[in-house]
Design an enzyme around this catalytic site. Structure first.
Site, short mmCIF file in Angstrom:
data_model
loop_
_atom_site.label_atom_id
_atom_site.label_comp_id
_atom_site.label_asym_id
_atom_site.label_seq_id
_atom_site.Cartn_x
_atom_site.Cartn_y
_atom_site.Cartn_z
N LYS A 119 -9.37 54.59 -2.12
CA LYS A 119 -8.98 54.65 -0.89
C LYS A 119 -7.78 55.47 -0.76
O LYS A 119 -7.47 56.54 0.16
CB LYS A 119 -8.74 53.25 0.02
CG LYS A 119 -9.81 52.67 0.31
CD LYS A 119 -9.55 51.33 1.27
CE LYS A 119 -10.69 50.77 1.73
NZ LYS A 119 -10.37 49.35 2.58
N LYS A 200 -29.19 53.39 2.52
CA LYS A 200 -28.90 51.93 2.86
C LYS A 200 -28.59 52.09 4.39
O LYS A 200 -27.80 53.19 4.85
CB LYS A 200 -27.62 51.48 2.34
CG LYS A 200 -27.49 50.13 2.18
CD LYS A 200 -26.16 49.45 1.44
CE LYS A 200 -25.02 49.40 2.46
NZ LYS A 200 -24.04 48.56 1.66
N LYS A 203 -23.29 51.01 8.72
CA LYS A 203 -22.45 51.10 10.22
C LYS A 203 -22.07 52.58 10.28
O LYS A 203 -21.53 53.23 11.26
CB LYS A 203 -21.53 49.95 10.29
CG LYS A 203 -20.85 49.62 9.52
CD LYS A 203 -19.99 48.27 9.87
CE LYS A 203 -19.38 47.74 8.58
NZ LYS A 203 -18.69 46.30 8.77
P1 AMP Z 1 -20.38 46.65 4.70
O1 AMP Z 1 -20.81 46.62 6.20
O2 AMP Z 1 -20.94 47.69 4.10
O3 AMP Z 1 -18.83 46.46 4.45
O4 AMP Z 1 -21.05 45.39 4.10
C1 AMP Z 1 -20.95 43.97 4.16
C2 AMP Z 1 -21.99 43.24 3.44
O5 AMP Z 1 -22.99 43.25 4.25
C3 AMP Z 1 -22.18 43.91 2.10
O6 AMP Z 1 -21.69 43.57 1.18
C4 AMP Z 1 -23.76 43.54 1.90
O7 AMP Z 1 -23.91 42.43 1.21
C5 AMP Z 1 -24.22 43.35 3.18
N1 AMP Z 1 -25.02 44.73 3.78
C6 AMP Z 1 -24.43 45.76 4.50
N2 AMP Z 1 -25.33 46.74 4.53
C7 AMP Z 1 -26.43 46.20 4.16
C8 AMP Z 1 -27.94 46.79 4.16
N3 AMP Z 1 -28.30 47.68 4.67
N4 AMP Z 1 -28.76 45.90 3.75
C9 AMP Z 1 -28.36 44.54 3.16
N5 AMP Z 1 -27.21 44.23 2.94
C10 AMP Z 1 -26.37 44.95 3.73
#
Ligand code: AMP
Ligand code: TRP
Length: 334
Positions: A119, A200, A203
């Site tokens: 970061k 993946k 968001k």
């Molecule tokens: P993030 O939104 O990237 O901070 O993700 C938070 C948590 O959500 C991660 O540690 C993953 O366990 C889960 N996660 C996020 N995106 C995915 C996805 N596309 N598929 C499955 N799990 C996800």
């Protein structure tokens, strides 16, 4: 009997950063696991809003994100009766404990945190808070004597430094903290982007057509699923290599229906892609409609404030005891 069972329940704690809207990927990959954990553990879930301000935030957006995230988690099945839910910023002991811990943490070990390195590379004008962030996280954890800290793999190093700090403090001042274990979220099913099924679902993706957010309009969700990228094979098969789009839709169907992969493939063996996509869309929309209904009931309700009032009261009591104990141990007394 009942009492013994209760006494045996292990404690867990986790924090959620109030940034952006939750995706179907987050829901399937992370939130559903937390909903399972609440049956097993005595759990504390808090909104890590003080962590969010380590990077610049627009005040109105932040405030909206905080309330939205709490309402959404409860709507997804985080039960306020089974969890202590509160806002980190309403508990002044976290930052106070953090200071006492910072004075027992080395500059060198914080410099080695990979998230900080990533970061701080992105923006040379980073705050001191971005650097000390792992210590605030350690105080979140150590204030409550928890056994487990469920986190994604990216946060493992931060739980490990919390353990190191706890062990060091205990050695220096005598037994003060329980040393927690990280509970690393099982890899589980990774939900892929509907438009680019090799990526993946995230968001932060530029093309939001491939991303389902839990607060999207359900007609939009349906459209996104119906226009998901597939292939020209024309058969519903689980084959990530050659049919990544269809495999992703199978994964979504499996995760929400509870059926096995084999049963889903068999059920749609004779279907064309349009029929299968409609079935996936029906299932996703049905699940998300339930979440949105509960969310809409909660978001402007006093019920939400009552949940937070109950949560913060419990959190203050426990963390205050830890804070007082630390002061005594350190010699901060009259
Ligand atoms: P993030 O939104 O990237 O901070 O993700 C938070 C948590 O959500 C991660 O540690 C993953 O366990 C889960 N996660 C996020 N995106 C995915 C996805 N596309 N598929 C499955 N799990 C996800
Ligand atoms: N740093 C975590 C994240 O970015 C959130 C968090 C803050 C947390 N304090 C915590 C997680 C304590 C677990 C325990 O996701």
């Amino acid at each position: 009997m009942k009492r013994d069972e209760k006494m045996e329940k292990k404690k867990m704690l986790t924090g959620l950063q109030p940034t952006g809207v939750i995706t179907l990927g987050n829901y399937i990959g992370a939130i559903k696991q937390m909903v399972d954990y609440q049956e097993k553990y005595d759990s504390i879930i808090f909104i890590a809003d003080m962590h969010a301000i380590t990077i610049p935030q627009d005040p109105e957006t932040l405030a909206n994100n905080i309330r939205q995230l709490i309402a959404l988690y409860i709507a997804c099945g985080i039960d306020p009766k089974k969890n202590t839910i509160f806002l980190q910023s309403e508990n002044p002991y976290h930052a106070n404990i953090s200071w006492m811990l910072e004075c027992n943490t080395y500059f060198g070990e914080l410099s080695r945190m990979t998230q900080f390195k990533d970061k701080s590379k992105k923006n040379a004008n980073f705050s001191a808070g971005l650097f000390t962030y792992p210590v605030l996280m350690a105080s979140d954890i150590l204030a409550y004597d928890v056994d487990y800290v469920p986190v994604g793999i990216d946060q493992k190093q931060h739980v490990e430094i919390a353990r190191d700090i706890a062990i060091r403090f205990n050695k220096k001042y005598g037994e003060t903290f329980k040393v927690p274990e990280p509970l690393i979220r099982a890899e589980g099913t990774k939900i892929m982007d509907l438009q680019s099924p090799d990526k993946k679902m995230s968001k932060s993706s530029e093309n939001q057509k491939g991303v389902i957010r839990l607060l999207d309009d359900t007609a939009v969700i349906r459209k996104k699923i119906m226009s998901a990228t597939t292939d020209s094979m024309g058969k519903i098969n689980f084959d990530i290599e050659n049919q990544p789009g269809i495999s992703n839709l199978i994964n979504i169907y499996v995760s929400l229906s509870g059926m096995s992969k084999e049963d889903v493939v068999e059920k749609f063996a004779e279907s064309n892609y349009g029929t299968f996509k409609t079935a996936v869309a029906d299932l996703v929309v049905e699940e998300i409609e339930k979440i949105q209904k509960r969310y809409n009931d909660l978001i402007n309700s006093e019920e939400l404030d009552r949940i937070l009032d109950v949560g913060i009261e419990k959190a203050l009591k426990t963390s205050r005891e830890k804070y007082e104990l630390m002061k005594q141990k350190i010699g901060l007394r009259r």
